[in-house]
Design an enzyme around this catalytic site. Structure first.
Site, short mmCIF file in Angstrom:
data_model
loop_
_atom_site.label_atom_id
_atom_site.label_comp_id
_atom_site.label_asym_id
_atom_site.label_seq_id
_atom_site.Cartn_x
_atom_site.Cartn_y
_atom_site.Cartn_z
N CYS A 12 0.75 -1.16 -0.01
CA CYS A 12 0.24 -0.06 -0.02
C CYS A 12 0.74 1.28 -0.11
CB CYS A 12 -0.89 0.02 1.18
SG CYS A 12 -2.30 -1.22 1.14
N ASP A 35 10.83 -6.53 -8.65
CA ASP A 35 11.01 -7.36 -7.14
C ASP A 35 12.24 -6.86 -6.93
OD1 ASP A 35 11.82 -9.48 -5.33
OD2 ASP A 35 9.69 -9.97 -6.01
N HIS A 51 -6.34 -2.71 -1.34
CA HIS A 51 -5.78 -3.80 -0.60
C HIS A 51 -6.80 -4.79 -0.17
CE1 HIS A 51 -3.19 -5.07 2.90
NE2 HIS A 51 -4.02 -5.74 3.20
N ASN A 90 1.00 -16.22 -4.83
CA ASN A 90 1.10 -17.00 -3.78
C ASN A 90 0.00 -16.69 -3.13
OD1 ASN A 90 3.55 -18.02 -4.79
ND2 ASN A 90 4.54 -16.16 -3.96
N GLY A 96 4.50 -19.40 0.18
CA GLY A 96 5.41 -18.43 0.06
C GLY A 96 5.00 -16.93 0.07
N HIS A 101 -0.81 -8.31 0.78
CA HIS A 101 -1.50 -7.51 -0.19
C HIS A 101 -1.43 -8.42 -1.61
CE1 HIS A 101 -2.27 -3.49 -1.64
NE2 HIS A 101 -2.31 -3.98 -2.67
N HIS A 103 -0.81 -9.77 -4.97
CA HIS A 103 0.12 -9.34 -6.09
C HIS A 103 0.46 -10.62 -6.78
CE1 HIS A 103 2.46 -10.73 -2.40
NE2 HIS A 103 3.45 -11.08 -3.15
#
Length: 117
Positions: A12, A35, A51, A90, A96, A101, A103
């Site tokens: 967020c 990442d 969220h 995931n 994992g 949040h 993704h």
């Protein structure tokens, strides 16, 4: 499940511009960024600005935004000129998930054999 930005959520804060990230794409509903611990030459996270704890909650509450995440995953792959790529969600710590949040991981640029690991 909430949809509203959470003060204690890393993603967020990235979506709101409070924490720096290498942003590669932004839309009204999503943010895509590299990442910080890449597992492939291309490893981009695509997050909804809203969220939700995981992809299942996002899809149940906001199916249009879930589709936006997938569209942006495709756009990321096209911009990185990937012929093949993987999109991973995931869900839960056993799978994992470390940031709570929703993704999508967009991975590509090397052979991605199945099963992963």
């Amino acid at each position: 499940m909430s949809g509203q930005p959470q003060d204690d959520c890393l993603f967020c804060k990235i979506a709101e511009g409070h924490i720096p990230a290498t942003i590669v794409r932004e839309t009204e509903t999503t943010v895509a960024f590299r990442d910080i611990n890449p597992q492939a030459p291309t490893h981009v996270l695509v997050i909804p600005r809203a969220h939700y704890e995981n992809a299942a909650e996002l899809a149940a509450a906001e199916p249009t935004i879930a589709a936006d995440v997938l569209r942006e995953a495709k756009a990321v792959a096209e911009e990185d000129k990937l012929e093949s790529y993987r999109v991973v969600f995931n869900t839960g710590s056993g799978a994992g998930q470390t940031v709570w949040h929703a993704h999508a991981h967009v991975l590509g640029g090397r052979g991605l054999h199945w099963p992963p690991g």
